[in-house]
Design a protein around this motif. Structure first.
Motif, PDB file in Angstrom:
ATOM      1  N   ASP A   3       7.529   4.875  61.398  1.00 60.03           N
ATOM      2  CA  ASP A   3       6.924   5.761  60.254  1.00 60.03           C
ATOM      3  C   ASP A   3       7.593   4.261  59.308  1.00 60.03           C
ATOM      4  N   ILE A   4       7.353   4.654  57.931  1.00 59.78           N
ATOM      5  CA  ILE A   4       7.656   4.218  56.964  1.00 59.78           C
ATOM      6  C   ILE A   4       7.985   5.031  55.658  1.00 59.78           C
ATOM      7  N   SER A   5       9.113   4.574  54.597  1.00 58.28           N
ATOM      8  CA  SER A   5       9.430   5.704  53.933  1.00 58.28           C
ATOM      9  C   SER A   5       8.630   5.205  52.652  1.00 58.28           C
ATOM     10  N   ILE A   6       8.269   5.585  51.367  1.00 57.46           N
ATOM     11  CA  ILE A   6       7.219   5.241  50.520  1.00 57.46           C
ATOM     12  C   ILE A   6       7.406   6.423  49.333  1.00 57.46           C
ATOM     13  N   LYS A   7       7.336   6.254  48.416  1.00 54.75           N
ATOM     14  CA  LYS A   7       7.490   6.973  47.811  1.00 54.75           C
ATOM     15  C   LYS A   7       6.596   7.162  46.463  1.00 54.75           C
ATOM     16  N   ILE A   8       5.743   8.460  46.261  1.00 58.37           N
ATOM     17  CA  ILE A   8       4.161   8.873  45.812  1.00 58.37           C
ATOM     18  C   ILE A   8       4.436   9.605  44.525  1.00 58.37           C
ATOM     19  N   ASN A   9       4.011   9.424  43.159  1.00 55.69           N
ATOM     20  CA  ASN A   9       3.744   9.768  42.247  1.00 55.69           C
ATOM     21  C   ASN A   9       2.785  11.091  41.544  1.00 55.69           C
ATOM     22  N   ILE A  10       3.073  12.465  42.139  1.00 52.87           N
ATOM     23  CA  ILE A  10       1.753  13.467  42.025  1.00 52.87           C
ATOM     24  C   ILE A  10       2.352  14.419  40.318  1.00 52.87           C
ATOM     25  N   ALA A  11       1.317  13.780  39.714  1.00 54.94           N
ATOM     26  CA  ALA A  11       1.791  14.915  37.967  1.00 54.94           C
ATOM     27  C   ALA A  11       2.982  14.538  37.973  1.00 54.94           C
ATOM     28  N   ASP A  12       3.402  13.571  37.640  1.00 57.62           N
ATOM     29  CA  ASP A  12       4.836  12.793  37.195  1.00 57.62           C
ATOM     30  C   ASP A  12       5.534  13.541  37.801  1.00 57.62           C
ATOM     31  N   ARG A  13       5.768  13.823  39.143  1.00 57.87           N
ATOM     32  CA  ARG A  13       7.018  14.032  39.858  1.00 57.87           C
ATOM     33  C   ARG A  13       7.301  12.947  40.830  1.00 57.87           C
ATOM     34  N   VAL A  14       7.741  12.331  41.192  1.00 61.58           N
ATOM     35  CA  VAL A  14       8.655  11.640  41.948  1.00 61.58           C
ATOM     36  C   VAL A  14       8.594  12.419  44.071  1.00 61.58           C
ATOM     37  N   TYR A  15       7.800  12.044  44.993  1.00 64.00           N
ATOM     38  CA  TYR A  15       8.124  13.093  46.371  1.00 64.00           C
ATOM     39  C   TYR A  15       8.798  11.442  47.741  1.00 64.00           C
ATOM     40  N   PRO A  16       9.712  11.554  47.656  1.00 65.68           N
ATOM     41  CA  PRO A  16       9.552  10.380  48.679  1.00 65.68           C
ATOM     42  C   PRO A  16       9.038  11.157  50.321  1.00 65.68           C
ATOM     43  N   LEU A  17       7.882  10.183  50.955  1.00 65.19           N
ATOM     44  CA  LEU A  17       7.720  10.473  51.785  1.00 65.19           C
ATOM     45  C   LEU A  17       8.053   9.198  53.234  1.00 65.19           C
ATOM     46  N   LYS A  18       7.930   9.866  54.521  1.00 68.86           N
ATOM     47  CA  LYS A  18       8.333   9.146  55.067  1.00 68.86           C
ATOM     48  C   LYS A  18       7.284   9.715  56.469  1.00 68.86           C
ATOM     49  N   ILE A  19       6.034   8.677  56.701  1.00 68.86           N
ATOM     50  CA  ILE A  19       4.489   8.919  56.816  1.00 68.86           C
ATOM     51  C   ILE A  19       4.937   7.371  58.177  1.00 68.86           C
ATOM     52  N   ASP A  20       3.933   7.242  58.653  1.00 71.90           N
ATOM     53  CA  ASP A  20       3.013   6.691  59.507  1.00 71.90           C
ATOM     54  C   ASP A  20       2.567   5.426  59.226  1.00 71.90           C
ATOM     55  N   GLU A  25      -1.662   3.853  52.940  1.00 74.04           N
ATOM     56  CA  GLU A  25      -3.396   4.084  51.711  1.00 74.04           C
ATOM     57  C   GLU A  25      -3.497   4.623  52.018  1.00 74.04           C
ATOM     58  N   LEU A  26      -4.073   5.382  53.104  1.00 78.00           N
ATOM     59  CA  LEU A  26      -4.768   6.824  52.434  1.00 78.00           C
ATOM     60  C   LEU A  26      -3.734   7.451  51.931  1.00 78.00           C
ATOM     61  N   VAL A  27      -2.447   7.889  51.788  1.00 83.18           N
ATOM     62  CA  VAL A  27      -1.545   8.883  51.486  1.00 83.18           C
ATOM     63  C   VAL A  27      -1.983   8.083  49.349  1.00 83.18           C
ATOM     64  N   ARG A  28      -2.038   7.481  49.783  1.00 84.62           N
ATOM     65  CA  ARG A  28      -1.963   6.667  48.254  1.00 84.62           C
ATOM     66  C   ARG A  28      -3.345   6.293  47.472  1.00 84.62           C
ATOM     67  N   ARG A  29      -4.256   6.477  48.208  1.00 89.25           N
ATOM     68  CA  ARG A  29      -5.537   7.024  47.908  1.00 89.25           C
ATOM     69  C   ARG A  29      -5.629   8.465  47.727  1.00 89.25           C
ATOM     70  N   ALA A  30      -5.004   9.478  48.130  1.00 87.99           N
ATOM     71  CA  ALA A  30      -5.493  10.355  47.941  1.00 87.99           C
ATOM     72  C   ALA A  30      -4.103  11.380  46.756  1.00 87.99           C
ATOM     73  N   ALA A  31      -2.941  10.552  46.718  1.00 89.93           N
ATOM     74  CA  ALA A  31      -1.916  10.490  45.256  1.00 89.93           C
ATOM     75  C   ALA A  31      -2.922  10.594  43.989  1.00 89.93           C
ATOM     76  N   LYS A  32      -4.003   9.497  43.992  1.00 87.68           N
ATOM     77  CA  LYS A  32      -4.662   8.631  43.371  1.00 87.68           C
ATOM     78  C   LYS A  32      -5.181   9.869  42.853  1.00 87.68           C
ATOM     79  N   LEU A  33      -6.474  10.085  44.032  1.00 87.63           N
ATOM     80  CA  LEU A  33      -7.643  10.940  43.567  1.00 87.63           C
ATOM     81  C   LEU A  33      -6.630  12.573  43.114  1.00 87.63           C
ATOM     82  N   ILE A  34      -6.087  12.943  43.152  1.00 89.39           N
ATOM     83  CA  ILE A  34      -4.980  13.980  42.753  1.00 89.39           C
ATOM     84  C   ILE A  34      -4.680  13.702  40.984  1.00 89.39           C
ATOM     85  N   ASN A  35      -3.841  12.302  40.916  1.00 93.43           N
ATOM     86  CA  ASN A  35      -3.741  12.242  39.602  1.00 93.43           C
ATOM     87  C   ASN A  35      -4.801  12.171  39.336  1.00 93.43           C
TER      88      ASN A  35
END
Length: 98
Positions: A3-20, A25-35
């Protein structure tokens, strides 16, 4: 990996996540698609409220997901039918061979 901790920005809000780590890369790409989709909706429609934009985005991706599931199911059905037909042909062939 672990697990690693990352911060994802979606709709100008930051979400701290703990992911594998393998999923980063998949989570960051998903956040970019959403934005990107939110930005597209914001530019094409007179909608300013982020909640409305997020709801439109969720509806878009849920609809896309359901279409993909239906297509995959139909393809699975078609493939199963082809395998059944091939099995029948082979069974008949080997029966005639004897």
């Amino acid at each position: 990996m672990g697990d690693i901790s990352i911060k994802i920005n979606i709709a100008d809000r930051v979400y701290p996540l703990k992911i594998d780590a393998d999923e980063e890369e998949l989570v960051r790409r998903a956040a970019k698609l959403i934005n990107d989709r939110i930005k597209e909706f914001q530019e094409n429609y007179a909608v300013k409220d982020k909640q409305d934009l997020l709801s439109m985005c969720v509806l878009h991706y849920a609809t896309s997901s359901l279409k993909a599931e239906k297509k995959a199911s139909n393809e699975d059905t078609d493939l199963a039918e082809k395998v059944y037909n091939l099995d029948s042909v082979l069974t008949d062939f080997f029966r005639e061979d004897k």
